[in-house]
Design a protein around this motif. Structure first.
Motif, PDB file in Angstrom:
ATOM      1  N   LYS A 220       6.003   6.889  96.958  1.00 35.46           N
ATOM      2  CA  LYS A 220       4.685   6.980  97.556  1.00 35.46           C
ATOM      3  C   LYS A 220       4.670   8.064  98.651  1.00 35.46           C
ATOM      4  O   LYS A 220       3.746   8.871  98.736  1.00 35.46           O
ATOM      5  N   PHE A 221       5.745   8.067  99.427  1.00 37.60           N
ATOM      6  CA  PHE A 221       5.851   9.049 100.498  1.00 37.60           C
ATOM      7  C   PHE A 221       5.857  10.475  99.941  1.00 37.60           C
ATOM      8  O   PHE A 221       5.128  11.351 100.420  1.00 37.60           O
ATOM      9  N   LEU A 222       6.649  10.656  98.872  1.00 40.97           N
ATOM     10  CA  LEU A 222       6.753  11.996  98.280  1.00 40.97           C
ATOM     11  C   LEU A 222       5.409  12.439  97.697  1.00 40.97           C
ATOM     12  O   LEU A 222       5.017  13.602  97.810  1.00 40.97           O
ATOM     13  N   LEU A 223       4.718  11.469  97.094  1.00 44.15           N
ATOM     14  CA  LEU A 223       3.423  11.782  96.501  1.00 44.15           C
ATOM     15  C   LEU A 223       2.433  12.245  97.574  1.00 44.15           C
ATOM     16  O   LEU A 223       1.729  13.233  97.414  1.00 44.15           O
ATOM     17  N   TRP A 224       2.432  11.520  98.679  1.00 44.26           N
ATOM     18  CA  TRP A 224       1.529  11.888  99.773  1.00 44.26           C
ATOM     19  C   TRP A 224       1.903  13.239 100.372  1.00 44.26           C
ATOM     20  O   TRP A 224       1.038  14.060 100.670  1.00 44.26           O
ATOM     21  N   ALA A 225       3.201  13.469 100.503  1.00 44.59           N
ATOM     22  CA  ALA A 225       3.657  14.753 101.048  1.00 44.59           C
ATOM     23  C   ALA A 225       3.184  15.890 100.148  1.00 44.59           C
ATOM     24  O   ALA A 225       2.727  16.934 100.618  1.00 44.59           O
ATOM     25  N   LEU A 226       3.269  15.657  98.841  1.00 42.58           N
ATOM     26  CA  LEU A 226       2.847  16.670  97.878  1.00 42.58           C
ATOM     27  C   LEU A 226       1.355  16.950  98.009  1.00 42.58           C
ATOM     28  O   LEU A 226       0.914  18.106  98.050  1.00 42.58           O
TER      29      LEU A 226
END
Ligand code: CUA
Length: 174
Positions: free
Chosen positions: A8-14
Motif C-alpha cells: 500500500k505504501f509503495l502504491l501511494w508513493a508511486l
C-alpha cells in the motif's frame, strides 16, 4: 512492516510521484524560477500593464539590427494574429500565455516554443528568405485548439525599415 502495508505504501508513493510528473509545468518552485532567471508575469494582468500590453506586442526593431517579437498565447489565438519580420536577421521571440499551456510552431521549420502561463518563453529564430508561415498551436489547449493559428510574414530585409511602425508590428490589417 507487513507485506500488504508495504504494498500500500509503495502504491501511494508511486501515485504521489506520478502527479508531479504529469503536471510538472504547473508546479511553481520559486528557487527554480530564480535559478532559471525567468521573471514571473501575472497571466491575469497581461493586458493591463507591463511588457505585454497591446501596443507593445508585435515586432520591434532593435538598435543592433535584430528584431524582438512579443506575443501572447490565449485560448484560442496568438496575439498579434499576424506578425511581420525581416528575412535573414535574428528574431528574438518573447511570448507568454494568458491561460493554458500552448505551443507555438512554424510550419515548414523545426521551431517550436512551449508557452506557459506565468513565465516568459524566449526563443531565437531566423528566417533566411521572404515567405509566409502558418503558426499553429501544437499543444492541446482546449476545444478551440485545432483552429488556433496565426501567421508569420517574412519580408525582404531592406523592405522592413521602410514600413511604418504599425505595419511592422502587425500585418493582420494589410
Ligand atoms: Cu493553444 Cu492548442
Amino acid at each position: 512492516m507487513t507485506w500488504p502495508k508495504l504494498r500500500k505504501f509503495l502504491l501511494w508513493a508511486l501515485v504521489l510521484c506520478l502527479i508531479p510528473a504529469t503536471r510538472y509545468y504547473q508546479i511553481d518552485v520559486p528557487l527554480l524560477r530564480f535559478l532559471k532567471g525567468s521573471r514571473p508575469v501575472d497571466p491575469l494582468s497581461l493586458h493591463l500593464s507591463g511588457e505585454f500590453v497591446e501596443n507593445n506586442l508585435g515586432t520591434a526593431q532593435e538598435p543592433d539590427g535584430s528584431v524582438t517579437v512579443r506575443m501572447i498565447a490565449q485560448q484560442y489565438l496568438f496575439i498579434p494574429h499576424c506578425i511581420l519580420v525581416p528575412a535573414g536577421v535574428p528574431v528574438h521571440l518573447r511570448i507568454t500565455s494568458a491561460d493554458a499551456v500552448h505551443a507555438l510552431t512554424f510550419n515548414g521549420t523545426d521551431y517550436a516554443v512551449k508557452v506557459l502561463p506565468g513565465t516568459i518563453s524566449e526563443a531565437q529564430l531566423q528566417f533566411p528568405r521572404p515567405g509566409e508561415y502558418k503558426m499553429p498551436c501544437r499543444e492541446f489547449c482546449g476545444a478551440g485548439h485545432y483552429a488556433m493559428r496565426s501567421e508569420l510574414k517574412v519580408v525582404r530585409r531592406d523592405q522592413f525599415p521602410a514600413l511604418r511602425p504599425q505595419e511592422r508590428g502587425n500585418c493582420a490589417a494589410q
